[in-house]
Design an enzyme around this catalytic site. Structure first.
Site, PDB file in Angstrom:
ATOM      1  N   GLY A  62      80.781  -1.850  32.095  1.00  0.00           N
ATOM      2  CA  GLY A  62      79.848  -2.334  33.109  1.00  0.00           C
ATOM      3  C   GLY A  62      79.890  -3.854  33.144  1.00  0.00           C
ATOM      4  N   VAL A  63      78.766  -4.465  33.494  1.00  0.00           N
ATOM      5  CA  VAL A  63      78.701  -5.931  33.616  1.00  0.00           C
ATOM      6  C   VAL A  63      79.078  -6.592  32.294  1.00  0.00           C
ATOM      7  CG1 VAL A  63      77.172  -7.879  34.066  1.00  0.00           C
ATOM      8  CG2 VAL A  63      76.920  -5.781  35.382  1.00  0.00           C
ATOM      9  N   LYS A 120      63.056  -3.638  21.260  1.00  0.00           N
ATOM     10  CA  LYS A 120      63.405  -4.884  20.570  1.00  0.00           C
ATOM     11  C   LYS A 120      62.407  -5.178  19.455  1.00  0.00           C
ATOM     12  CE  LYS A 120      65.784  -6.481  24.685  1.00  0.00           C
ATOM     13  NZ  LYS A 120      65.571  -7.095  26.019  1.00  0.00           N
TER      14      LYS A 120
END
Lengths: 438, 438
Positions: free
Chosen positions: B13-14, B203
Site C-alpha cells: 500500500g502507501v 498505541k
C-alpha cells in the site's frame, strides 16, 4: 539467569555517584531488565579522602587499571582526554563493553574508539554525551539509519540557553546574567567551555558523525560563542519576531554542479536569530532540544533536560542495560520487555480532574444545590463559572462550568450521575478531564 | 561484505510501496550502513491486477507463505490481524527477523509475538507502529530502560489532532471538520478507528507495555473518542486557558497503603483539557508528540509526523537497517557509523542569512552607500530598518538593521569587511545569522 555482570565505574562526581546509587538501589529491576544481575565491582576515584553519601567506601579504589581489567562493562564518567582514552581503549581490547558520557573525548577521538570497539566485537555506547537525558544518539544511529538526515539544529548547551533566555526575558546584559547563572549553579566558575561554544561544538561533531556517517572531529566545527551578544541585539531580534539561541548546526551540503560545489557536511556553532514560531524558540531555561530534518521522516524534535546528575545518569543507565542485554543474549533476540506483571488499574480508581459543563435553571439556590452534590461525594471544587446568554436569560437557564480538584474517577463519575437526577439541572452538556496541569 | 540479506515485503500500500522504492533506489547506502546488500526478494500482494508506479511487476507475488519461507528479514505492512499474525509467527519460527508497523496486531497479540521472537533468538522491531516517524519505541525500550517511566501523555493520532486543532482555530463543529479532513485525505471514509479512539488505544497499549515492562493489551485500555466534543466545550476550554486534545495516557500507579491501593498501571484514551502552556498544546495539525516523564530523566518530548507513507517508511527502514546490522555482526560490535568520507565544507562556502546592526552617520545618501556595498558583493537585502534615538539624533548618528537573503558566507563576511571601511559607518555593532526561517 546467567552469571552476574561486573560493572566498573570510572569517576564518582555528580553523575558517577548518581549512577552508583541507582545500580546499588534497584538491583532487582536491573536484573529483570537485562537477564543478569549487575554487580558494581568498584569505583575508580582520584582520591579516597572525600566523603561520598550513599556510596560504600569499600567500593572505591584509586587503581582504575586493575578495575578495568576485571570488568564486563566499563562506565567512564571521569571526563577529560587522559587517562579516560587509554582506559577505554584497554577496556575494549580486553573485551569489555564501554559506556561513556565524555563528549570532549568522543569529539576528538571518536573514530579511534569506535574502530577499537568494532575490532574487538564489543559495544561502545554514549547516549549521555549529547543532550543528557534526551535520547538522540540511538535515534540517529538506529531509528534514522534507513533515512537520509539533511539537517540538525540543536540547542545542546543548557548554560548558554539559560543565559540567552534570561537576556531575552529580562533585557539584561550578558555579564550580569552569567554572574547570576554562576550563583545558581547553572554555569561553572570558568564558563569558557560553555559560553564560547566549545561544549556545543563537541556535541555538533558527534551528531554530525552519526547523522552523516562520516567522521567529523572537533577541529572541523566552526565555533562562535555568545559573549558578544548584546542586549540591543536581543531587543532588535525580538522586535523583528526572532529570538537568539546558540545553535549547533549540522548540515548535509548537496552537490551543486553550477556553483562547482562538491557534496559534503557542515558543522558549526554560533548564536543565531530564529523565528519565534519555530519549535526551538520555545525551549526555555536550561532545557535542550534537537530538531532533525530527514528526507523521509520530515521534521522531528527531541526535547528534555540536557545536563545534571539524574538526567545524565538516566542515559548512562539506559546504555548499561542495553549493553548488558546484548552480553546476556549475544545480541540475538531481545529481552522480553514485558517481564513484569503489574496489575491493570481500572479507570475508576485513577485520580482525575473533571471539567463539567451544566445547563441549569437560572434561579437562586441552584449553585448551592449543585455544589452540595460534589461535597456529598467528597469531591472538592477548584472553580465555578456561571454565564447567562441573552437566549438563556429569556428561557430562564444558565451555563455552569465547574472544574474539580483531583479526585478518584469513580467519585467524579458518581457525582455526574447524581447531577443528572437533580431537578435544577436541565442537561449535562459536557464532561471532560483536565490533564497535564502542574 | 557478507552474503546479501533477503528482504520479503508483505503488503504494497502507501507505506509498503514507499519502503520498496527506497530499498530499490538506494542500494549502496543500505549496503554501507549494514555491511550486507539488502535484496528485496519479493512483495506479497492480494491481487496482481493493480499498477504500482516504480515497483517492478516481477517482484509481486500472491504467495506470501513461500516468500516468508525464503527470507532473512520479513517486513509486514499489510495490516489487520490475519494472515499478518500467522505469517509473522512463521517467519520468526523459521529464523527470520521481523519488522512490522501493525499496531492493532501488536496491541492484541504483542506478548505472543515478542515471546516467539525471544524463543527463536531473532529480532522483532516495530518502531513504525507508534507515532510514525517519531523514534519512541526504541527510546522507551532501550534509552530509558535504566530509568523508571512514571507517565506518558501522547498525541498519537494525527486525524483527531487535525480535527481538534481545526475546531480550536476556527470554532467549527466536529461533523464539519471531519468532512473537510476526509476531503483532504487526513481522515478515512470510515473514520471510526481514529475518531472513536481505537487507533490511539492500540498505541497506548504498546507504549504502556514498553514503558512499564508489563503486558498491556488493547482490552485493558479505557477508550473515549472525540465525537461528542462540542464547539462550546472548545470555546470554554480556550477561555479558561486550555486546549482540548485526544490523549493516550499511560501511568504507573504507585501503591497507596492508606487508600488500600496496590501498585499497577493505567492506560486510557480520552479527549482532555490541557493547559495552553503545556508543550503538547503547541502540537498542531496532523502532527504527533509523545511527552514522557521518568524519575531520573525528568520530562522528555518527542515530536514529528505520525503517519503517511514517507514518515512511516523512515521508521520501517530504520528497523530494517537495525536488524540487518545485527544479522551481519551477530549483534556483537556495531557497524561503524563513520563509513562515509564526505568532505567537511568550510563555513565560507555555506549559504547563510545575515542580520547586521550598524551605527551610521545620520545624513542623506548613507543608505544608498551602504546598500551599494551589499550589491557589489552580490548579496541581496531582505529588509532594512533605520531608527534614530534622541541621543543618536543629538550626535548625528542612526542605527541601521539589515537582514539579507541567503548568500554564501564568504560574500556576507566580505560585505561586512567592506562596510567597516566605509566612512559613513561608525561601527558594526553586531553581525548575527538567521537560521530556521522557512
Amino acid at each position: 539467569m546467567t552469571q552476574p555482570l561486573r560493572v566498573a565505574l570510572l569517576g564518582c562526581g555528580v553523575v558517577g555517584s548518581e549512577v552508583a546509587r541507582q545500580l546499588l538501589g534497584r538491583p532487582e529491576e536491573f536484573a529483570a531488565r537485562t537477564g543478569a544481575s549487575l554487580e558494581l565491582s568498584g569505583i575508580a576515584v582520584r582520591s579516597l579522602d572525600r566523603e561520598r553519601p550513599g556510596i560504600p567506601a569499600g567500593l572505591l579504589t584509586t587503581d582504575a587499571r586493575a578495575l578495568v581489567a576485571d570488568a564486563d562493562i566499563v562506565v567512564e564518567v571521569m571526563g577529560g582526554i587522559e587517562p579516560a582514552r587509554s582506559l577505554i581503549l584497554s577496556a575494549l581490547e580486553s573485551g569489555a563493553s564501554v559506556v561513556t558520557a565524555n563528549k570532549a573525548l568522543l569529539a576528538q577521538h571518536g573514530t579511534e574508539l569506535i574502530k577499537a570497539a568494532h575490532d574487538a566485537g564489543v559495544r561502545l555506547e554514549y547516549e549521555a554525551a549529547v543532550a543528557g537525558a534526551i535520547p538522540i544518539v540511538r535515534p540517529l544511529d538506529d531509528s534514522l539509519a534507513g533515512d537520509r538526515v539533511t539537517r540538525i539544529l540543536g540547542i545542546v548547551n543548557g548554560t548558554t540557553n539559560f543565559i540567552l533566555d534570561k537576556m531575552d526575558a529580562e533585557g539584561s546584559a550578558f555579564d550580569e546574567v552569567l554572574a547570576e547563572a554562576q550563583e545558581l549553579g547553572y554555569a561553572e566558575a570558568d564558563p569558557t567551555a560553555d559560553v564560547d561554544g566549545h561544549d556545543a561544538a563537541a556535541k555538533a561533531a558527534i551528531l554530525s558523525s552519526l547523522a552523516f556517517h562520516t567522521p567529523v572531529q572537533l577541529d572541523d566545527v566552526h565555533v562562535e560563542g555568545i559573549r558578544d551578544v548584546s542586549p540591543q541585539s536581543v531587543e532588535l531580534a525580538r522586535e523583528q519576531g526572532y529570538v537568539i539561541k546558540l545553535l549547533a548546526i549540522c548540515e548535509r551540503v548537496a552537490a551543486d554542479d553550477a556553483a562547482g560545489m562538491e557534496p559534503g557536511v557542515s558543522a558549526r556553532v554560533y548564536p543565531a536569530l530564529i523565528p519565534r514560531g519555530h519549535a526551538l524558540a520555545a525551549v526555555r531555561g536550561a532545557y535542550n532540544a534537537v530538531f532533525v530534518q530527514a528526507e523521509q521522516a520530515g521534521s522531528l524534535m527531541f526535547y528534555g533536560q540536557g545536563a545534571g546528575g539524574a538526567p545524565t545518569s538516566s542515559a548512562i543507565l539506559g546504555d548499561i542495560v542495553s549493553v548488558a542485554r546484548r552480553r546476556v543474549l549475544g545480541g540475538r533476540g531481545k529481552y522480553s520487555p514485558a517481564t513484569g506483571r503489574l496489575r491493570i488499574v481500572p479507570l475508576d480508581e485513577i485520580p482525575t480532574q473533571y471539567h463539567v459543563t451544566l445547563d441549569v435553571a437560572d434561579k437562586s439556590g441552584v449553585l448551592s444545590r449543585v455544589t452540595e452534590v460534589f461535597a456529598a461525594r467528597g469531591v472538592s471544587i477548584e472553580s465555578v463559572r456561571q454565564t447567562v446568554s441573552e437566549q438563556e436569560a429569556a428561557e430562564g437557564r444558565a451555563t455552569l462550568v465547574i472544574s474539580t480538584h483531583r479526585s478518584v474517577e469513580s467519585a467524579l463519575a458518581g457525582t455526574v450521575g447524581d447531577l443528572k437526577d437533580l431537578d435544577v439541572v436541565n442537561d449535562i452538556r459536557a464532561t471532560l478531564r483536565i490533564e497535564g496541569a502542574a
